[in-house]
Design an enzyme around this catalytic site. Sequence first.
Site, PDB file in Angstrom:
ATOM      1  N   CYS A 113     -13.164  61.001  54.470  1.00 32.29           N
ATOM      2  CA  CYS A 113     -13.602  60.252  55.401  1.00 32.29           C
ATOM      3  C   CYS A 113     -14.973  59.436  55.323  1.00 32.29           C
ATOM      4  O   CYS A 113     -15.848  59.716  54.336  1.00 32.29           O
ATOM      5  CB  CYS A 113     -13.618  60.484  56.878  1.00 32.29           C
ATOM      6  SG  CYS A 113     -14.793  61.922  57.052  1.00 32.29           S
ATOM      7  N   CYS A 116     -17.842  61.858  55.115  1.00 35.05           N
ATOM      8  CA  CYS A 116     -18.336  62.338  54.061  1.00 35.05           C
ATOM      9  C   CYS A 116     -19.011  61.573  53.034  1.00 35.05           C
ATOM     10  O   CYS A 116     -19.918  61.957  52.512  1.00 35.05           O
ATOM     11  CB  CYS A 116     -17.055  62.791  53.466  1.00 35.05           C
ATOM     12  SG  CYS A 116     -15.947  64.035  54.217  1.00 35.05           S
ATOM     13  N   ASP A 518     -18.495  26.367  27.429  1.00 38.77           N
ATOM     14  CA  ASP A 518     -18.984  26.468  25.926  1.00 38.77           C
ATOM     15  C   ASP A 518     -18.425  26.073  25.035  1.00 38.77           C
ATOM     16  O   ASP A 518     -17.100  26.099  25.067  1.00 38.77           O
ATOM     17  CB  ASP A 518     -19.727  27.688  25.860  1.00 38.77           C
ATOM     18  CG  ASP A 518     -20.467  27.963  24.468  1.00 38.77           C
ATOM     19  OD1 ASP A 518     -21.529  27.158  24.161  1.00 38.77           O
ATOM     20  OD2 ASP A 518     -20.180  28.864  23.835  1.00 38.77           O
ATOM     21  N   ASP A 701     -19.188  32.688  25.855  1.00 39.02           N
ATOM     22  CA  ASP A 701     -19.214  33.897  25.066  1.00 39.02           C
ATOM     23  C   ASP A 701     -20.396  34.604  24.883  1.00 39.02           C
ATOM     24  O   ASP A 701     -20.453  35.733  24.099  1.00 39.02           O
ATOM     25  CB  ASP A 701     -18.204  33.638  23.897  1.00 39.02           C
ATOM     26  CG  ASP A 701     -18.819  33.033  22.921  1.00 39.02           C
ATOM     27  OD1 ASP A 701     -19.439  31.673  23.237  1.00 39.02           O
ATOM     28  OD2 ASP A 701     -18.787  33.329  21.620  1.00 39.02           O
ATOM     29  N   ASP A 705     -25.107  31.952  27.300  1.00 33.00           N
ATOM     30  CA  ASP A 705     -24.171  31.408  28.212  1.00 33.00           C
ATOM     31  C   ASP A 705     -24.461  32.337  29.593  1.00 33.00           C
ATOM     32  O   ASP A 705     -23.860  31.897  30.447  1.00 33.00           O
ATOM     33  CB  ASP A 705     -22.732  31.489  27.945  1.00 33.00           C
ATOM     34  CG  ASP A 705     -22.495  30.629  26.887  1.00 33.00           C
ATOM     35  OD1 ASP A 705     -22.950  29.504  26.912  1.00 33.00           O
ATOM     36  OD2 ASP A 705     -21.787  30.973  25.879  1.00 33.00           O
TER      37      ASP A 705
END
Length: 824
Positions: A113, A116, A518, A701, A705
């Site tokens: 819960c 916890c 890109d 990539d 970038d």
Amino acid sequence: MTRSPAPPASATAHADGCGCFHCGEPIPVGVRMHVEVDGTARAVCCIGCRAAAELIRDAGLGDYYRWRAAPAPRPEAADDVWSSYDRPEVQAPLVGREGPLAVVNVLVEGLRCAACSWLIDHRLAQVRGLVRASLNPATARAQLAWDPLQVSLGTLLREIAALGYRPHVLGQADTLEVATRERRTALKRLAVAGFGMMQIMMVAYALWLAPTQGMDPVIREYLRFTCLLVTTPVAFYAGWPFFAGAIASLRARHVGMDVPVAIGIGLAYAMSAWNTFTGQGEVYYDSVTMFVFLLLAGRYVEMLARHRAGSTTEALVRLVPAMALKVTPAGRERVACTELRDGDRVVVPLGESFPADGRIVAGATQADESLLTGESQPVAKAAGARVIAGSTNVGGPVEVEVDAVGQATVLAGIVRLLERAQTERPRLARLADRWATWFVVRVLGGAALVCAAWLVVDPSRAFEATLAVLVVTCPCALSLATPTAITAATAFLARRGLLVTRADALETLAGATHAVFDKTGTLTLGRPRLTKVHALDGDVDAALAAAAALERASEHPLARAFDDVPTSPATAVRVEPGRGVEGEVNGERLRIGTAGFVAELTGPVPQALAQAAVVLGGVRGWRAAFEFGDAPRPGAAAAVAGLRARGLGTTIASGDHARQVAGTATVLGIDDWHARLLPEDKLALVQRLRTAGARVLAVGDGVNDAPTLRAADVAVALGTGSALAQASADLVALRGDLATLPEAVDVARRTVAIVRQNLAWSAAYNVIALPFAALGYVPPWLAAIGMSLSSLFVVLNALRLARAPASTSTVPAAVPLPRAMEAA
């Protein structure tokens, strides 16, 4: 706290009546231990519970015992198993890195819960050296980030275990076993509820007919007591999760959807029991059992959907074999994969999985990478080709030189991205939860008003009408509407090779209006080839050797064009992303990159080199110019066309030469392109688009970038790109296939549309059902059916996202949420 031959009366009473104060288990005969908490002596069952309670008390976290919804788990035996996690060979496959920090994902068994979660979070916050602890009670997962110079992993795990919870480091934990245990518990509760409902319905039918069939009052009372006996385990065993959730919510001063459910079940049971013993009034045992059963059935379906979505991560974790066939001077030896190191050589027989990332040094084969990349066809692998840990050798035996193990493998990176997404809650889910809380508070108030009104009009119907209002308006469907849809959509995209790594990615992608790409390595293959070398002194070989020496340190795709050129490494190398590389070659300081970058060292650019893509020069003058060619990536043209057909504008933002960018733009049909952009220029372009009102999807990539990906509303990185780009992205295309982007936009829009449908259905159902229930036209048993069917409808509607759409032509554009929900 000390042992005492005669503990205080309060401790003795607690031991005799409630078991161990900490874990709730019975106290063995003869054990007389207690701990003082809040000024009262509390009995405990063992040394472990005593130590855990002392730790909680001394850390100033005694409020945990007032807030918890259930007893804490019993601490493990005193044996310290956590020190083993500090060994480097154990940490290697489990622990990731974020700069100087170590990061690990942990499954916390016994986390039940919010209380916890609060306890663990606050305890870990007191540990010096822990930088971040992110806990998700819904998944029982935590992510820990710490400084290894200040604290060890074993210490952190020991702190969690000392509180009575069992931490399992993901990558080693058997999460399938945890899911199986959860399903078994849910099935037990569902079976009890189903069996009880069937028995009660048979008896209830007889009780319904009793007034007209002249049933003997003794038989009638006997049947009522029979119903009471059958309903009791249904209400308090099968229905216990609802009571536990309601208690936890109220203790945390939060009104969740379990509150009206628990109130409805409790009131119906209490009134029925009272009427049974007094022999007066109506009983609602049929409503109680039906309500519990149908609610549990809905939650069980939702749990299965959640487990199925998580199966992608579990399947990836299990791809790596436990053992590998290592090549040693004495021959071949079976060793654990955790013992492999960079530079080791392993033999992978036909049909086995590759144990680590590496390169084939002997033999040729084909690798099945379908679960990693979504590519259904095996990929040919010759000597020198890279192989990925977890992919399957389906061609023939090969020998592989290992270059990445454990958390450094591609597979481990994919798993980390998935786990990051699982520890976050999307904005839509947070919004739905907030609105459900707002709704529950008003439903409780409305039920009180309905009760008051019926007490004035017809007191005999007040209870039934109030109960019907509480049951029929339970906001289960509201809370399930968003997470179920997002979970199903995420699992579908993962099977397509597109990983969703941020919780809000789908909502943002659904509203994207402009895509910024890109060029090199994204729209093109990123495998440029040298097409022309212009050496000013005529020595082409020397120019190539100097350029290759500098480019060895660069991660830019153009640098790969020099990989096959023999050379000696440069020294004192400095890389400037988006501009070029500087270093010393044969005692001369040289630069390679853009003309402007090299001109800062060499002087004005000669006319012959002004239009070159990449130039080389040094303190002694200009050396050479290089021209490159790079083929478009398969599927790039289809992806661009697909995005434009869905209403997205497209732009190329590249650091390459204008002539190359223009050629790629023409081939792909992109009119808006920008060349010679530095990383900060790309960032400014994205910011200008956003300022103008566009919601930007960035695709890249490379390292350069990363700023652009972070600045965009939603970002996609290619799985073949750099780790920094992937860490900055919201989605990762594992196999580098841009053709999945239009489909991802479709799925994102369908997800938001289905979430909107679910929310609209939930709202409409409550608006229609509430007046009828308040007016007394809906009996409690019918209210239970209606509420449960509403929840099942929401779950099944969301699961449609797990299937590929028959057509994408009717997929709507971004669908806004209802204004009322945004306001709430």
